[in-house]
Design a protein around this motif. Structure first.
Motif, PDB file in Angstrom:
ATOM      1  N   PRO A  69     -10.509  -6.274  -3.892  1.00  0.00           N
ATOM      2  CA  PRO A  69     -10.143  -7.633  -4.345  1.00  0.00           C
ATOM      3  C   PRO A  69     -10.164  -7.796  -5.858  1.00  0.00           C
ATOM      4  O   PRO A  69      -9.349  -8.550  -6.411  1.00  0.00           O
ATOM      5  CB  PRO A  69     -11.202  -8.511  -3.673  1.00  0.00           C
ATOM      6  N   ALA A  70     -11.054  -7.083  -6.539  1.00  0.00           N
ATOM      7  CA  ALA A  70     -11.134  -7.215  -7.988  1.00  0.00           C
ATOM      8  C   ALA A  70      -9.898  -6.667  -8.696  1.00  0.00           C
ATOM      9  O   ALA A  70      -9.638  -7.015  -9.856  1.00  0.00           O
ATOM     10  CB  ALA A  70     -12.384  -6.498  -8.502  1.00  0.00           C
ATOM     11  N   HIS A  71      -9.132  -5.818  -8.019  1.00  0.00           N
ATOM     12  CA  HIS A  71      -7.955  -5.194  -8.631  1.00  0.00           C
ATOM     13  C   HIS A  71      -6.647  -5.839  -8.166  1.00  0.00           C
ATOM     14  O   HIS A  71      -5.573  -5.338  -8.508  1.00  0.00           O
ATOM     15  CB  HIS A  71      -7.911  -3.701  -8.297  1.00  0.00           C
ATOM     16  N   ALA A  88      -3.080  -4.756  -9.462  1.00  0.00           N
ATOM     17  CA  ALA A  88      -2.328  -3.974  -8.487  1.00  0.00           C
ATOM     18  C   ALA A  88      -0.967  -4.609  -8.203  1.00  0.00           C
ATOM     19  O   ALA A  88       0.047  -3.904  -8.054  1.00  0.00           O
ATOM     20  CB  ALA A  88      -3.130  -3.839  -7.196  1.00  0.00           C
ATOM     21  N   SER A  89      -0.925  -5.943  -8.127  1.00  0.00           N
ATOM     22  CA  SER A  89       0.340  -6.627  -7.864  1.00  0.00           C
ATOM     23  C   SER A  89       1.357  -6.355  -8.961  1.00  0.00           C
ATOM     24  O   SER A  89       2.525  -6.049  -8.685  1.00  0.00           O
ATOM     25  CB  SER A  89       0.103  -8.130  -7.718  1.00  0.00           C
ATOM     26  N   TRP A  90       0.934  -6.447 -10.208  1.00  0.00           N
ATOM     27  CA  TRP A  90       1.853  -6.178 -11.311  1.00  0.00           C
ATOM     28  C   TRP A  90       2.248  -4.705 -11.376  1.00  0.00           C
ATOM     29  O   TRP A  90       3.405  -4.376 -11.673  1.00  0.00           O
ATOM     30  CB  TRP A  90       1.231  -6.626 -12.627  1.00  0.00           C
ATOM     31  N   LEU A  91       1.318  -3.826 -11.095  1.00  0.00           N
ATOM     32  CA  LEU A  91       1.664  -2.403 -11.061  1.00  0.00           C
ATOM     33  C   LEU A  91       2.707  -2.118  -9.990  1.00  0.00           C
ATOM     34  O   LEU A  91       3.663  -1.366 -10.225  1.00  0.00           O
ATOM     35  CB  LEU A  91       0.405  -1.565 -10.809  1.00  0.00           C
ATOM     36  N   LEU A  92       2.530  -2.721  -8.817  1.00  0.00           N
ATOM     37  CA  LEU A  92       3.474  -2.487  -7.721  1.00  0.00           C
ATOM     38  C   LEU A  92       4.821  -3.135  -7.982  1.00  0.00           C
ATOM     39  O   LEU A  92       5.836  -2.716  -7.408  1.00  0.00           O
ATOM     40  CB  LEU A  92       2.887  -3.006  -6.405  1.00  0.00           C
ATOM     41  N   ALA A  94      14.879  -5.040  -3.589  1.00  0.00           N
ATOM     42  CA  ALA A  94      15.441  -5.177  -2.249  1.00  0.00           C
ATOM     43  C   ALA A  94      14.456  -4.698  -1.195  1.00  0.00           C
ATOM     44  O   ALA A  94      14.321  -5.321  -0.124  1.00  0.00           O
ATOM     45  CB  ALA A  94      16.750  -4.388  -2.151  1.00  0.00           C
ATOM     46  N   LEU A  95      13.749  -3.606  -1.459  1.00  0.00           N
ATOM     47  CA  LEU A  95      12.737  -3.127  -0.515  1.00  0.00           C
ATOM     48  C   LEU A  95      11.628  -4.163  -0.340  1.00  0.00           C
ATOM     49  O   LEU A  95      11.213  -4.461   0.792  1.00  0.00           O
ATOM     50  CB  LEU A  95      12.142  -1.805  -1.006  1.00  0.00           C
ATOM     51  N   LEU A  96      11.137  -4.719  -1.440  1.00  0.00           N
ATOM     52  CA  LEU A  96      10.091  -5.733  -1.344  1.00  0.00           C
ATOM     53  C   LEU A  96      10.580  -6.952  -0.572  1.00  0.00           C
ATOM     54  O   LEU A  96       9.857  -7.517   0.265  1.00  0.00           O
ATOM     55  CB  LEU A  96       9.627  -6.140  -2.737  1.00  0.00           C
ATOM     56  N   ALA A  97      11.809  -7.378  -0.856  1.00  0.00           N
ATOM     57  CA  ALA A  97      12.356  -8.535  -0.147  1.00  0.00           C
ATOM     58  C   ALA A  97      12.526  -8.244   1.338  1.00  0.00           C
ATOM     59  O   ALA A  97      12.215  -9.092   2.190  1.00  0.00           O
ATOM     60  CB  ALA A  97      13.696  -8.936  -0.775  1.00  0.00           C
ATOM     61  N   LEU A  98      13.011  -7.065   1.662  1.00  0.00           N
ATOM     62  CA  LEU A  98      13.203  -6.699   3.072  1.00  0.00           C
ATOM     63  C   LEU A  98      11.869  -6.697   3.823  1.00  0.00           C
ATOM     64  O   LEU A  98      11.769  -7.242   4.932  1.00  0.00           O
ATOM     65  CB  LEU A  98      13.865  -5.326   3.172  1.00  0.00           C
ATOM     66  N   ALA A 158      -3.643  -5.394   3.225  1.00  0.00           N
ATOM     67  CA  ALA A 158      -3.348  -6.801   3.516  1.00  0.00           C
ATOM     68  C   ALA A 158      -2.951  -7.563   2.262  1.00  0.00           C
ATOM     69  O   ALA A 158      -2.110  -8.479   2.318  1.00  0.00           O
ATOM     70  CB  ALA A 158      -4.552  -7.454   4.181  1.00  0.00           C
ATOM     71  N   ILE A 159      -3.555  -7.201   1.119  1.00  0.00           N
ATOM     72  CA  ILE A 159      -3.219  -7.880  -0.139  1.00  0.00           C
ATOM     73  C   ILE A 159      -1.747  -7.677  -0.468  1.00  0.00           C
ATOM     74  O   ILE A 159      -1.042  -8.613  -0.864  1.00  0.00           O
ATOM     75  CB  ILE A 159      -4.120  -7.362  -1.280  1.00  0.00           C
ATOM     76  N   PHE A 160      -1.256  -6.438  -0.304  1.00  0.00           N
ATOM     77  CA  PHE A 160       0.151  -6.141  -0.571  1.00  0.00           C
ATOM     78  C   PHE A 160       1.063  -6.929   0.341  1.00  0.00           C
ATOM     79  O   PHE A 160       2.034  -7.553  -0.118  1.00  0.00           O
ATOM     80  CB  PHE A 160       0.405  -4.640  -0.418  1.00  0.00           C
ATOM     81  N   TRP A 161       0.796  -6.935   1.635  1.00  0.00           N
ATOM     82  CA  TRP A 161       1.691  -7.608   2.579  1.00  0.00           C
ATOM     83  C   TRP A 161       1.686  -9.116   2.369  1.00  0.00           C
ATOM     84  O   TRP A 161       2.736  -9.767   2.469  1.00  0.00           O
ATOM     85  CB  TRP A 161       1.311  -7.244   4.010  1.00  0.00           C
ATOM     86  N   ASN A 162       0.549  -9.676   2.058  1.00  0.00           N
ATOM     87  CA  ASN A 162       0.502 -11.109   1.749  1.00  0.00           C
ATOM     88  C   ASN A 162       1.268 -11.420   0.465  1.00  0.00           C
ATOM     89  O   ASN A 162       1.953 -12.449   0.366  1.00  0.00           O
ATOM     90  CB  ASN A 162      -0.946 -11.579   1.617  1.00  0.00           C
ATOM     91  N   TRP A 163       1.142 -10.506  -0.502  1.00  0.00           N
ATOM     92  CA  TRP A 163       1.834 -10.698  -1.779  1.00  0.00           C
ATOM     93  C   TRP A 163       3.345 -10.680  -1.606  1.00  0.00           C
ATOM     94  O   TRP A 163       4.049 -11.554  -2.128  1.00  0.00           O
ATOM     95  CB  TRP A 163       1.385  -9.615  -2.756  1.00  0.00           C
TER      96      TRP A 163
END
Length: 401
Positions: free
Chosen positions: A174-176, A180-184, A296-300, A233-238
């Protein structure tokens, strides 16, 4: 672990689009394919470019996600043996049985070959087929190259599991989450852009496995990243929260790429402004391409999580059918296109018959033969099991490719 219906559904949809894309290859102008129709159109390039940018990256990432969901960490050696059997046997069978008709009709149309298939087949197995100094390497895997790449990628992933688990743990902390969101969001775009700008000009795509560095540089990181992010879960929620923004950026990026391609073919008649003449437009186009692919991958994935994560009645059956359909479809397309071409059926009826005939052939061969005959099942990537059961415990078996 909860069943990820959205990943199953995306996989089915992606392979369905693959069939549509390969059927389009018969009719798109200026693009090489095994058999071409006389009814070729240039406008088809534009939707096919938009599809082509993410169709294979999506499949490689889904394959990595499938391994991340399957819990393979405690049985890596056993999984490596099982996956090798499930990938290499269909690949070998495809190269020896399914793919040869593609090459046969290709040389009949492009090389003027008039021999019979029994005469051609020994040449396919033992000789390269040449004309005017250009040769076809045979035996070949053609559209089955995905299986040839997925096998070493899987073995490499299994060897890297300890390292990938540490990366996974860091991204899930959680601290990252903000970092992590900006890196991804940024790093994959930067990586893909660097591949397109500096690697692709020297190593164009070949699908020959060895030396195909551009494809490896794009596909392998996405495969590994899929594994790392599968249970994050953080990625999928994001990506669910950002699905509108990633969709908008993807649309802007592909519009810019296609717009630059259009201007390259139809340059304005007047003089260019001074600032425009100094812009490296080829670099802008490739950066736009990289941005479109990842967004497009993230949106899909984000939209699939919202719209497709439910137990559709058609999903279990289609999940099993994907592998046989993938193996069969291009041969059916090539054979039908070659047979229908002399009939001069017109620019609408011929492609309609090619596409519908391909789908019908896949349905009939899978339903009447492949899934019902025990010894055929492993040749098409299916487990040789008795009545097919699609319970929650069968979740891992649906991610075969």
């Amino acid at each position: 672990m909860q069943r990820r219906h959205d990943i199953d559904a995306l996989r089915v949809i992606a392979f369905g689009l693959l069939i549509l894309y390969h059927a389009g290859m018969v009719y798109v102008a200026d693009w090489d394919f095994h058999v071409k129709s006389t009814y070729q159109v240039e406008w088809l390039q534009w939707p096919m470019i938009a599809l082509n940018r993410w169709r294979m990256p999506l499949l490689f990432m889904i394959s990595g996600i499938a391994l991340g969901l399957a819990g393979i960490e405690a049985r890596r050696l056993r999984f490596a043996a099982a996956r090798s059997w499930r990938l290499l046997l269909p690949l070998l069978f495809g190269m020896l049985v399914v793919v040869p008709p593609q090459t046969f009709f290709q040389i009949a149309q492009q090389y003027g070959y008039t021999g019979s298939f029994p005469h051609f087949y020994p040449l396919y197995l033992t000789h390269g087929l040449c004309r005017d100094g250009q040769c076809l390497t045979t035996p070949t895997w053609n559209h089955l190259w995905y299986l040839a790449y997925l096998w070493p990628y899987t073995l490499l992933l299994l060897a890297l599991v300890p390292v990938l688990k540490r990366v996974q743990a860091w991204l899930q902390h959680p601290a990252h989450s903000a970092v992590a969101s900006w890196l991804l969001a940024v790093v994959p775009v930067a990586w893909m852009a660097s591949v397109l700008l500096w690697l692709m000009p020297h190593f164009p795509e070949t699908h020959a496995l060895l030396g195909d560095w551009t494809v490896h540089a794009e596909s392998l990181p996405l495969f590994l990243l899929g594994y790392v992010l599968a249970t994050n879960a953080i990625f999928w929620n994001w990506i669910v929260r950002w699905r509108w923004r990633t969709l908008l950026v993807a649309l802007l990026a592909i519009s810019l790429e296609l717009g630059l391609r259009w201007l390259g073919r139809h340059p304005p008649t007047g003089p260019m402004p001074d600032w425009a003449s100094h812009v490296p437009w080829s670099a802008v186009e490739r950066i736009s391409r990289a941005s479109y692919t990842w967004m497009a991958l993230l949106a899909l994935f984000g939209w699939a999580r919202i719209l497709l994560d439910r137990p559709f009645r058609w999903l279990p059956y289609c999940s099993e059918a994907v592998f046989p359909w993938y193996i069969l479809h291009q041969t059916l397309i090539v054979v039908l296109a070659f047979w229908l071409a002399p009939l001069q059926l017109g620019p609408w009826l011929e492609p309609l018959l090619v596409l519908s005939g391909t789908v019908a052939g896949c349905v009939l061969l899978h339903e009447l033969l492949i899934r019902r005959i025990a010894w055929l099942r492993p040749l098409f990537g299916l487990k040789a099991r008795k009545p097919v059961s699609f319970t929650a415990s069968a979740h891992r078996e649906l991610h075969d490719v």
